[in-house]
Design a protein around this motif. Structure first.
Motif, short mmCIF file in Angstrom:
data_model
loop_
_atom_site.label_atom_id
_atom_site.label_comp_id
_atom_site.label_asym_id
_atom_site.label_seq_id
_atom_site.Cartn_x
_atom_site.Cartn_y
_atom_site.Cartn_z
N GLU A 247 0.85 -1.20 0.00
CA GLU A 247 0.00 0.00 0.00
C GLU A 247 0.88 1.25 0.00
O GLU A 247 2.01 1.21 0.49
N GLY A 248 0.36 2.33 -0.52
CA GLY A 248 1.09 3.60 -0.57
C GLY A 248 1.25 4.19 0.82
O GLY A 248 2.34 4.52 1.26
N ILE A 249 0.11 4.35 1.51
CA ILE A 249 0.14 4.77 2.92
C ILE A 249 -0.62 3.71 3.69
O ILE A 249 -1.73 3.34 3.30
N TYR A 250 -0.01 3.22 4.75
CA TYR A 250 -0.71 2.24 5.59
C TYR A 250 -1.60 3.00 6.58
O TYR A 250 -1.10 3.75 7.40
N SER A 251 -2.90 2.77 6.44
CA SER A 251 -3.82 3.69 7.11
C SER A 251 -3.89 3.48 8.61
O SER A 251 -4.35 4.34 9.34
N LEU A 256 4.54 5.59 5.15
CA LEU A 256 4.67 5.55 3.70
C LEU A 256 5.39 4.27 3.32
O LEU A 256 6.28 3.81 4.03
N CYS A 257 5.00 3.74 2.18
CA CYS A 257 5.63 2.54 1.67
C CYS A 257 7.07 2.86 1.26
O CYS A 257 7.33 3.93 0.70
N ARG A 258 7.99 1.94 1.49
CA ARG A 258 9.38 2.13 0.98
C ARG A 258 9.41 1.63 -0.45
O ARG A 258 10.03 0.61 -0.77
N LEU A 259 8.75 2.39 -1.31
CA LEU A 259 8.44 1.88 -2.64
C LEU A 259 9.69 1.67 -3.50
O LEU A 259 9.80 0.70 -4.23
N GLU A 277 -3.17 2.40 -3.66
CA GLU A 277 -2.97 3.80 -3.28
C GLU A 277 -4.21 4.41 -2.65
O GLU A 277 -4.44 5.62 -2.77
N ALA A 278 -5.01 3.58 -1.99
CA ALA A 278 -6.26 4.08 -1.42
C ALA A 278 -6.07 5.40 -0.67
O ALA A 278 -6.81 6.36 -0.89
N HIS A 279 -5.08 5.44 0.20
CA HIS A 279 -4.91 6.64 1.02
C HIS A 279 -3.89 7.61 0.46
O HIS A 279 -3.82 8.75 0.90
N SER A 280 -3.08 7.17 -0.50
CA SER A 280 -2.02 8.07 -0.94
C SER A 280 -2.38 8.84 -2.20
O SER A 280 -1.87 9.93 -2.41
#
Ligand SMILES: Cc1ncc(COP(=O)(O)O)c(C=O)c1O
Ligand SMILES: Cc1ncc(COP(=O)(O)O)c(C=O)c1O
Lengths: 487, 474
Positions: A247-251, A256-259, A277-280
């Motif tokens: 996930e982009g941001i873990y809600s 933040l993801c270490r993408l 990317e629901a939250h990001s």
């Protein structure tokens, strides 16, 4: 980042839960003599097993006034929360006519599109007039309208992918797409803290599912290497394909993801990458394009970009973006496309309008200001909470920030005391978090003014003193660390 | 030399020696036994023999990783995947616009013609102005808006049930409701023709699933009988057991004989889950669905689910039943707890739709008349077979002389394309490869109360012409 729970908090938390369990079971024991209305008819198993609803009856009911609070306004910066009362020790709650005007620190309204908007609302109503609220058909069988196509082109362009497909619900976007792509003989490697919709999709796919330690690319690499070396269980045939889901941001963590590192690992081992990317999306990145933009990752490196419209865009539904062929394939197999009622056209228009605003296509800089505002608000609020001595999780720029509570008694205490002072906060406990790690979760919006934030901080500080949440000594070092991170 | 040694040992052991330890006289035999026991213990303590396991070296793993070639993310795109979905340029009412042309819409499940109804529009507009579009959060976290509670109360009042629970998506409703109540070890007996949402729920529950032949009550009973015999034999602990059916099957237009299902469920002590997506607002004198149609009290159905994207002309879904059924889902329905709540304007739309149904029973009369009329017209097309129940608003047509599933689908698609030329929008039902339902696909026509009888006659005539012209070309 691992949360290290202070010893004293851990001890008292275990003790509290122990007490709740002992008394709960005692009460269950005595209930056996007095009440029998919940026993099912002869020959039927009970609808809910005892251990399934022990938690509900003995823990949740005590504090259920802290959840599901109904509101009578748009979920904007300030909300009118409907007051409730109970005549049976909190087992059932009833609405009153009274409302309480509260600062909203709970909704996922990152860009402030939850309320009426001078640009979006008239367009949404125009679409309502033209297309009504439903097509009463699936996308594949007569439910596709020109607004759906417009949104798909727009969102694909926004996230930097050739094509996109929309669904009427974010949850179902995950739960119908994953089974469409993965199946027997495939392996899904999922971040251990991924959202329930990803879990539902992964399980529903029939693929083998393993997890890697939350947000640790090194562990992901280890898991991947071992998986490829071992092959499928028992037969040891090579895996057909492997998909990594993050996930982009873990809600629940605000992290933040270490993408960048994860992309490097998936590339090296030829695994496909699915990014939720629901939250990001819309919430971070200079122009709101999410985690890729923030961390400088080329979207071409992410095979499947998923996101939802329920958060930053103030609408409903979700999307999948990827190659043209991927989308074409999904259109022919995804149950969400073939069977489910198409996304409601006014909701589609809301996303289109919000996107146009974010991209400055309305001819103003309102979108850009919203993006700057949510970032500034989030970083301000997070820093102030840290200075105060609260234990805040997560990374800079994330508009979601959990504040650790630990003890179960602090959940209702913090929630109710904030509510009394007209601040609506969200508190989260087991089973959404591990038993020991109860927390409050603050979501910051571009719609909050500096005054709102200061007011919220004052209340949180006061209540935190009351319920003893300031686990960390207020330090200078923390600040320095934060500044360094932002550079 | 060796024999000498043995001799001396034997001699030594035979020699009576009188060691007395703790009052026990120890002689040679005892000593040998003690040594043997010690040896056995020693052997037992050894690890059992195992071929030595050598973990792969990092180099070997590197090589394996290097060599591994994954399949592509998705199979290659085949020709039949390239179907272009029709794109509507105006509301999906009884008439709509495709490619700039007004067409008669026989694709939308707008059964009562409520799409674009002024009262619904008005209610939605008011809600949009007050609450915005999205709820921006799940029900637990300030995503509960007063209209959600109003709609839940309205549904319960309309269906005469104690309570109801909303989901933001029809497809996720059953898929969440089933796993909320059934876990590993529980038993589900379902019709083989159930739609994918139900199949998904059955699978996610991890319960034991048995399927009975489509709408075949004899087969259902034989399965139930088998379960009962098995139970008697094994004396197993009680598990939760459900029969799962659809009131009107989305995949075939057949109707479940609910009276028979209820009789069986009571006889064999099962609970029953009925999906009313295509029967709510369609069956029964006042549109209250299949229980009203069969004059069965709604309490007999333990769990009732429905999507609101059909007769109600809205979107989302709900589940209704006893207070326990509803409350339990509020903490265990995955699609309820972990998803943003349904946009408030859609809830308002559904409330308005139910009120319209309550106030206008003639809508149901029109719908039924149209269904009967249309079915009659269609039955005169000799090249096609009309399937489904006589009251089903969704009608499937298959070729009377089928060739093969894929060839049939291609022919039917050509017929649909031809009809669009003649300004009638119909679709060929499509089935995902994930879908376990094996019922044949077909030309899918939906009837609305808002169609006129002339329009339906004209549509049937157009179908007749298209069928003839396409079949002639084959
Ligand atoms: C990571 C993630 N994915 C998917 C979803 C589901 O989105 P929706 O609320 O639109 O169903 C959520 C929502 O909470 C989420 O956090
Ligand atoms: C019986 C039934 N329930 C639920 C659904 C899904 O409804 P929605 O399209 O509103 O998600 C469908 C559609 O496939 C259906 O046929």
């Amino acid at each position: 980042m691992a949360v290290t729970i202070p010893y004293f908090a851990a001890l008292t938390t275990y003790f509290s839960y122990g007490l709740l369990f002992v008394f709960g079971h005692l009460r269950d024991f005595f209930r056996g003599f007095t009440r029998s209305d919940s026993t099912p008819p002869e020959g039927y198993a009970p609808l809910c097993r005892d251990f399934e609803d022990f938690y509900t009856r003995r823990l949740y009911h005590r504090i259920q006034d802290c959840f599901n609070r109904p509101i009578a306004s748009a979920p904007n910066a300030w909300i009118d929360v409907i007051e409730r009362y109970s005549n049976d020790n909190n087992k059932t709650l009833h609405r009153t006519e009274k409302t309480r005007h509260c600062l909203n620190l709970g909704s996922y309204n990152y860009l402030g599109f939850a309320a009426q908007d001078e640009y979006c609302t008239p367009r949404v109503i125009e679409t309502l007039d033209k297309f009504a609220i439903s097509t009463c058909a699936s996308r594949a069988e007569g439910g596709t309208t020109s607004v759906h196509e417009e949104l798909e082109a727009l969102i694909a362009d926004f996230v930097g992918k050739p094509a996109a497909l929309t669904y009427g619900m974010g949850f179902a976007t995950n739960s119908t797409t994953l089974p469409s792509l993965m199946g027997k003989g495939c392996l899904i490697i999922s971040d251990s803290l991924n959202h329930s919709s990803i879990v539902a999709g992964a399980r529903g796919s029939g693929a083998k599912v393993t997890v890697f330690q939350h947000n640790i690319p090194e562990h992901l690499e280890e898991v991947l290497r071992q998986a490829i070396a071992d092959g499928q269980p028992r037969t040891h045939r090579p895996w057909k394909k492997i998909m990594v889901i993050v996930e982009g941001i873990y809600s629940m963590e605000g992290e933040l993801c270490r993408l960048k590192e994860i992309v490097a690992v998936t590339k090296k081992y030829k695994a496909y990458l699915y990014l939720d990317e629901a939250h990001s999306i819309g919430a971070i990145g200079k122009s709101g394009k999410g985690i890729c933009e923030l961390q400088g990752v080329d979207p071409a490196n992410v095979d499947i970009m998923m996101g939802t419209f329920t958060k930053s865009f103030g609408s409903c539904g979700g999307y999948i973006a990827g190659s043209k062929e991927l989308i074409q394939y999904l259109k022919s197999v995804s149950p969400g496309h073939l069977y489910a009622t198409a996304m409601s056209p006014p909701a589609v228009q809301q996303v289109i309008s919000a996107l146009r605003l974010i991209r400055g296509e309305d001819g103003t800089d309102r979108g850009a200001r919203k993006l700057a505002q949510v970032r500034e608000n989030s970083n301000f609020f997070r820093e102030e909470l840290r200075k105060m001595g609260c234990e805040v999780l997560g990374d800079a720029d994330s508009p979601v920030m959990p504040v650790m509570l630990y003890n179960p008694a602090k959940i209702p205490a913090f929630n109710r005391e904030c509510f009394k002072r007209n601040v609506a906060v969200v508190t989260v406990a087991f089973p959404a978090t591990p038993l020991l790690l109860s927390r409050a979760r603050v979501c910051i919006s571009a719609a909050h003014t500096r005054e709102d934030l200061v007011r919220g901080l004052e209340v949180i500080s006061e209540v935190s003193d009351m319920v003893k949440l300031k686990y960390m000594p207020p330090e200078e070092e923390v600040d320095a660390h934060l500044k360094e991170k932002r550079l | 030399m060796a024999s000498k040694l043995v001799d001396s040992v034997v001699a030594f052991l035979d020699e009576p020696f009188d060691a007395v330890i703790l009052g026990v006289k120890i002689d040679g035999h005892l000593l040998v036994e003690a040594v043997l026991i010690a040896a056995i213990v020693f052997l037992l303590m050894q690890k059992s023999y195992q071929p030595e396991k050598k973990p792969l070296t990092q180099n070997e793993i590197d090589q394996l990783c290097e060599e591994w070639v994954p399949e592509s993310l998705h199979p290659p795109i085949r020709e039949e995947m390239k179907i272009k979905d029709p794109v509507l340029e105006s509301a999906a009412g009884p008439h709509t616009t495709v490619d700039g042309k007004e067409v008669l819409n026989l694709a939308s499940a707008n059964y009562l013609g409520l799409v674009g109804h002024p009262k619904i529009k008005e209610a939605c507009e008011a809600t949009l102005n007050k609450y915005g579009v999205g709820a921006c959060g799940p029900r637990g976290f300030y995503g509960t808006i007063d209209v959600h509670l109003d709609l839940e109360a309205k549904i319960a009042q309309f269906l005469k049930t104690p309570d109801s629970i909303l989901y933001s998506y029809g497809l996720a409703t059953v898929a969440s409701a089933i796993p909320a109540f059934c876990k590993r070890g529980d038993l589900l007996i379902a019709d083989e023709g159930v739609h994918w949402g139900i199949q998904n729920g059955l699978y996610l529950s991890r319960s034991t699933v048995k399927l009975f032949k489509h709408n075949d009550m004899k087969h259902l009973e034989s399965l139930l009988e088998e379960v009962m015999r098995e139970d008697k034999r094994k004396k197993k602990a009680l598990v939760r057991r459900f029969i799962v059916v659809e009131a009107i099957y989305q995949n075939s237009g057949q109707m479940t004989p609910l009276d028979e299902v209820v009789r069986l469920k009571e006889k064999y002590k099962f609970r029953v889950l009925v999906d009313e997506s295509h029967s709510l607002g369609v069956l029964g004198k006042t549109g209250r669905g299949i229980t009203e149609h069969f004059k069965i009290p709604v309490e007999k159905v333990d769990i009732l689910t429905a999507a609101m994207g059909y007769a109600l002309g809205s979107a989302g879904g709900f589940c209704t039943g006893s207070a326990k059924v509803v409350d339990h889902q509020r903490l265990s329905g995955a699609g309820y707890c972990f998803s943003a709540s349904i946009p408030p304007y859609l809830a308002s739309g559904s409330i308005a739709a139910i009120e319209i149904i309550e106030d206008n029973p003639d809508l149901l009369v029109n719908l039924r008349r149209n269904i009967i009329t249309f079915r009659k017209c269609l039955s005169s097309i000799h090249e096609l077979v009309v399937s489904g129940h006589e009251f089903s608003p969704v009608i499937f047509l298959q070729l009377k002389k089928p060739v093969s599933p894929s060839a049939d689908a291609a022919i039917l698609q050509k017929i649909a394309d031809q009809m669009l030329e003649e300004s009638v929008l119909v679709t060929v039902s499509r089935r995902s490869i994930l879908d376990k339902c094996k019922l044949p696909v077909g030309l899918r026509l939906t009837v609305s109360a808002a169609h006129t009888e002339e329009e339906l006659h004209a549509a049937a005539a157009s179908l007749q012409r298209s069928v003839q012209s396409i079949l002639q070309k084959q």
